[in-house]
Write a protein that holds these residues in place. Structure first.
Motif, PDB file in Angstrom:
ATOM      1  N   UNK A 292       0.799  -1.126  -0.021  1.00  0.00           N
ATOM      2  CA  UNK A 292       0.025   0.030  -0.011  1.00  0.00           C
ATOM      3  C   UNK A 292       1.031   1.471  -0.031  1.00  0.00           C
ATOM      4  N   UNK A 293       1.894   1.377   0.832  1.00  0.00           N
ATOM      5  CA  UNK A 293       2.694   2.258   0.967  1.00  0.00           C
ATOM      6  C   UNK A 293       3.682   2.678  -0.411  1.00  0.00           C
ATOM      7  N   UNK A 294       4.040   1.533  -1.309  1.00  0.00           N
ATOM      8  CA  UNK A 294       4.596   1.743  -2.406  1.00  0.00           C
ATOM      9  C   UNK A 294       3.697   2.315  -3.596  1.00  0.00           C
ATOM     10  N   UNK A 295       2.435   1.769  -3.441  1.00  0.00           N
ATOM     11  CA  UNK A 295       1.523   2.174  -4.297  1.00  0.00           C
ATOM     12  C   UNK A 295       1.249   3.773  -4.303  1.00  0.00           C
ATOM     13  N   UNK A 296       1.190   4.390  -3.141  1.00  0.00           N
ATOM     14  CA  UNK A 296       1.098   5.544  -2.738  1.00  0.00           C
ATOM     15  C   UNK A 296       2.077   6.458  -3.184  1.00  0.00           C
ATOM     16  N   UNK A 297       3.303   5.890  -3.078  1.00  0.00           N
ATOM     17  CA  UNK A 297       4.363   6.609  -3.579  1.00  0.00           C
ATOM     18  C   UNK A 297       4.522   6.708  -5.289  1.00  0.00           C
ATOM     19  N   UNK A 298       4.120   5.741  -5.648  1.00  0.00           N
ATOM     20  CA  UNK A 298       4.236   5.430  -7.161  1.00  0.00           C
ATOM     21  C   UNK A 298       2.884   6.586  -7.860  1.00  0.00           C
ATOM     22  N   UNK A 299       2.002   6.846  -7.066  1.00  0.00           N
ATOM     23  CA  UNK A 299       0.634   7.634  -7.794  1.00  0.00           C
ATOM     24  C   UNK A 299       1.471   8.892  -7.877  1.00  0.00           C
ATOM     25  N   UNK A 300       1.331   9.450  -8.962  1.00  0.00           N
ATOM     26  CA  UNK A 300       1.478  11.149  -9.525  1.00  0.00           C
ATOM     27  C   UNK A 300       0.306  11.807  -9.568  1.00  0.00           C
ATOM     28  N   UNK A 301       0.025  12.740  -8.746  1.00  0.00           N
ATOM     29  CA  UNK A 301      -1.203  13.536  -8.787  1.00  0.00           C
ATOM     30  C   UNK A 301      -1.019  14.204 -10.352  1.00  0.00           C
ATOM     31  N   UNK A 302      -2.317  14.672 -10.817  1.00  0.00           N
ATOM     32  CA  UNK A 302      -2.297  15.280 -12.109  1.00  0.00           C
ATOM     33  C   UNK A 302      -2.039  16.717 -12.013  1.00  0.00           C
ATOM     34  N   UNK A 303      -1.411  17.298 -12.964  1.00  0.00           N
ATOM     35  CA  UNK A 303      -1.311  18.693 -12.967  1.00  0.00           C
ATOM     36  C   UNK A 303      -2.537  19.522 -12.882  1.00  0.00           C
ATOM     37  N   UNK A 304      -2.702  20.596 -11.998  1.00  0.00           N
ATOM     38  CA  UNK A 304      -3.826  21.467 -12.078  1.00  0.00           C
ATOM     39  C   UNK A 304      -4.113  22.236 -13.452  1.00  0.00           C
ATOM     40  N   UNK A 305      -5.380  22.090 -13.595  1.00  0.00           N
ATOM     41  CA  UNK A 305      -5.877  22.569 -14.756  1.00  0.00           C
ATOM     42  C   UNK A 305      -6.362  24.235 -14.643  1.00  0.00           C
ATOM     43  N   UNK A 306      -5.862  25.122 -15.193  1.00  0.00           N
ATOM     44  CA  UNK A 306      -6.251  26.581 -15.116  1.00  0.00           C
ATOM     45  C   UNK A 306      -7.579  26.671 -15.357  1.00  0.00           C
ATOM     46  N   UNK A 307      -8.482  27.369 -14.530  1.00  0.00           N
ATOM     47  CA  UNK A 307      -9.822  27.491 -14.869  1.00  0.00           C
ATOM     48  C   UNK A 307     -10.215  28.326 -16.193  1.00  0.00           C
ATOM     49  N   UNK A 308      -9.323  29.084 -16.682  1.00  0.00           N
ATOM     50  CA  UNK A 308      -9.685  29.755 -18.172  1.00  0.00           C
ATOM     51  C   UNK A 308      -9.100  28.872 -18.927  1.00  0.00           C
ATOM     52  N   UNK A 309      -8.321  27.866 -19.056  1.00  0.00           N
ATOM     53  CA  UNK A 309      -7.978  27.211 -19.862  1.00  0.00           C
ATOM     54  C   UNK A 309      -9.026  26.861 -21.123  1.00  0.00           C
ATOM     55  N   UNK A 310      -8.459  27.026 -22.369  1.00  0.00           N
ATOM     56  CA  UNK A 310      -9.484  26.878 -23.245  1.00  0.00           C
ATOM     57  C   UNK A 310     -10.093  27.809 -23.897  1.00  0.00           C
ATOM     58  N   UNK A 311     -10.337  29.055 -22.993  1.00  0.00           N
ATOM     59  CA  UNK A 311     -10.826  30.329 -23.374  1.00  0.00           C
ATOM     60  C   UNK A 311     -10.119  30.952 -24.580  1.00  0.00           C
ATOM     61  N   UNK A 312     -10.687  31.619 -25.311  1.00  0.00           N
ATOM     62  CA  UNK A 312     -10.137  32.226 -26.533  1.00  0.00           C
ATOM     63  C   UNK A 312      -9.521  33.613 -25.901  1.00  0.00           C
ATOM     64  N   UNK A 313      -8.081  33.903 -26.347  1.00  0.00           N
ATOM     65  CA  UNK A 313      -7.763  34.950 -26.193  1.00  0.00           C
ATOM     66  C   UNK A 313      -7.559  36.040 -26.794  1.00  0.00           C
ATOM     67  N   UNK A 314      -8.065  37.294 -26.635  1.00  0.00           N
ATOM     68  CA  UNK A 314      -8.016  38.285 -27.564  1.00  0.00           C
ATOM     69  C   UNK A 314      -7.129  39.305 -27.046  1.00  0.00           C
TER      70      UNK A 314
END
Length: 316
Positions: A292-314
């Motif tokens: 269990x400990x090893x599996x927890x160490x191997x888990x890589x959390x996903x990168x946070x996604x900015x709230x405005x990602x995907x919005x068109x930049x003008x």
């Protein structure tokens, strides 16, 4: 058993090396468990005799676990009579090991939990303190999980001393029970010293596993010695001395005469089988914690996604 075989270093023999015969890879010499000087060197390494040992923190729990009533039926008195006849007529240590394993020990149906007899701890690291200048531990009996039961966790890579034989994928790994047998009427003092050494090896490996997880656990491990007549059980644990070095304790749990009475035979058999059950539970629990400990160490959390990602930049 095994202490007089070729796999054990004879008294004052050199460490095995890859060089020419008779040459040593270093300046030190190893002592077998039957060699003069073994007991003194073991004491220098921090392995204590029972008279100098202290009870482990879980001693009361251990005594209670080993003394509890067993689920299986008691052996018939006829078995006790056969046992007496066989052990008193045992011509050597090997015969005693067979008799003890057949009459006193239990077997488990788990495919990954096994018993091994007279097997040297060939994969154990050299000179980790308690085994300085001493030959490889080689108990008459040891029981535990195979390395394959650890699945994807590379226990041999992360835990020093965990795998008893690194050339064997089915090697026992982090066992919690070992035993030493002697022929009828032979030296039990020697068996006790060998069990102290076995116990130190198992405690060291267990503590390495706990250290890897950043944990501590007061649970002790168990060894036993017997010459067919007397059964002795010991609790093993390690503490820091005043000098800051590790000391390995071998504290007596109970001693039973197996041949004086039918009741004594039944009690000894029950104590030993309960010790097996306890060791088995410890082995599985430690394995599950490590995985269990090893599996927890191997888990890589996903990168946070900015709230405005995907919005068109003008651009203005």
């Amino acid at each position: 058993m095994g202490k007089k075989g070729t796999s054990k270093a004879p008294p004052s023999a050199s460490k095995p090396s890859n060089g020419p015969p008779g040459k040593s890879s270093g300046t030190t010499r190893t002592l077998s468990t039957t060699a003069p000087g073994f007991t003194i060197q073991a004491r220098k390494n921090g392995i204590l005799t029972p008279s100098r040992s202290k009870p482990p923190p879980d001693f009361e729990d251990v005594c209670e676990e080993l003394a509890r009533s067993h689920a299986t039926a008691s052996p018939p008195e006829s078995e006790y009579r056969r046992y007496i006849d066989n052990v008193e007529g045992a011509p050597n240590e090997a015969t005693m090991v067979v008799e003890v394993s057949r009459r006193l020990l239990k077997e488990y149906d788990d495919e990954g939990y096994a018993q091994v007899f007279n097997q040297a701890f060939a994969g154990y690291p050299e000179d980790v303190g308690f085994n300085k200048r001493l030959s490889t531990p080689q108990p008459d009996f040891v029981e535990g999980l195979r390395m394959t039961e650890y699945d994807l966790f590379p226990v041999d890579k992360y835990i020093s001393g965990a795998v008893l034989n690194k050339d064997n994928p089915d090697s026992l790994t982090l066992p919690h029970l070992a035993g030493e047998c002697k022929g009828y009427g032979k030296s039990m003092k020697e068996a006790r010293m060998q069990a102290a050494y076995d116990g130190a090896a198992l405690v060291h490996a267990r503590n390495q596993a706990l250290s890897y997880m950043g944990k501590s656990d007061p649970s002790s491990i168990t060894t036993f010695t017997t010459d067919g007549t007397t059964l002795n059980l010991f609790a093993h644990h390690a503490t820091l001395s005043k000098k800051g070095t590790l000391e390995y304790h071998q504290y007596p749990i109970k001693s039973i005469n197996l041949v004086n009475s039918y009741e004594g035979y039944k009690e000894g058999r029950r104590l030993l089988r309960n010790a097996q059950d306890r060791a088995r539970e410890q082995s599985y629990a430690l394995r599950d914690q490590l995985k269990e400990y090893y599996e927890q160490q191997e888990e890589v959390p996903p990168l946070p996604v900015p709230e405005d990602e995907g919005d068109e930049v003008v651009e203005h």
